[in-house]
Design a protein around this motif. Structure first.
Motif: not given
Length: 133
Positions: A106-107, A1-4, A77-80, A19-20
């Motif tokens: 992972n960042r 997923m890419i956002t801008q 809090n995003f774990a991905g 959930r992502y």
């Protein structure tokens, strides 16, 4: 997923995002929507009452407080896998909020020094970094 830009606030406030767990790439992200609105109003010399009226209308119509739309905590809090591409001067990113995100294995945080958003999006460097990540 890419956002801008503001897309980051929209995705981060969605039920889907909770959930992502995949890869998330943010380009010139707006993590704090209210802060960005304030900045936009100042930069464009709009009346400050405009924001107050907007806050009131959004709350009356949608029962949403604009100040509550910050997604900094949700993104933190995003774990991905997370990659953030921004510039101090791009005119879009909420840089203080980006700096509030905790560094983890992972960042990846990449600052494009002195670049505007359009220049970042069109850069080979961004394409290369996104492809690599």
């Amino acid at each position: 997923m890419i956002t801008q830009g503001v897309g980051t606030s929209i995705v981060g406030n969605s039920m889907w995002f909770s959930r992502y767990q995949g890869k998330l790439t943010l380009v010139s992200p707006v993590l704090d929507f209210y802060q960005r609105l304030q900045q936009f109003i100042r930069e464009n010399r709009l009346p400050s009452m405009l924001l107050a009226r907007m806050e009131k209308e959004v709350f009356i119509n949608d029962r949403v407080r604009l100040k509550a739309l910050s997604v900094t905590r949700a993104i933190d809090n995003f774990a991905g896998q997370l990659a953030v591409f921004y510039s101090q001067v791009d005119g879009t990113s909420t840089v203080d909020e980006i700096h509030a995100l905790a560094p983890r294995d992972n960042r990846k945080f990449v600052e494009f020094k002195g670049s505007c958003t359009n220049r970042m999006i069109n850069s080979r460097s961004l394409f290369s970094n996104v492809s690599e990540y």
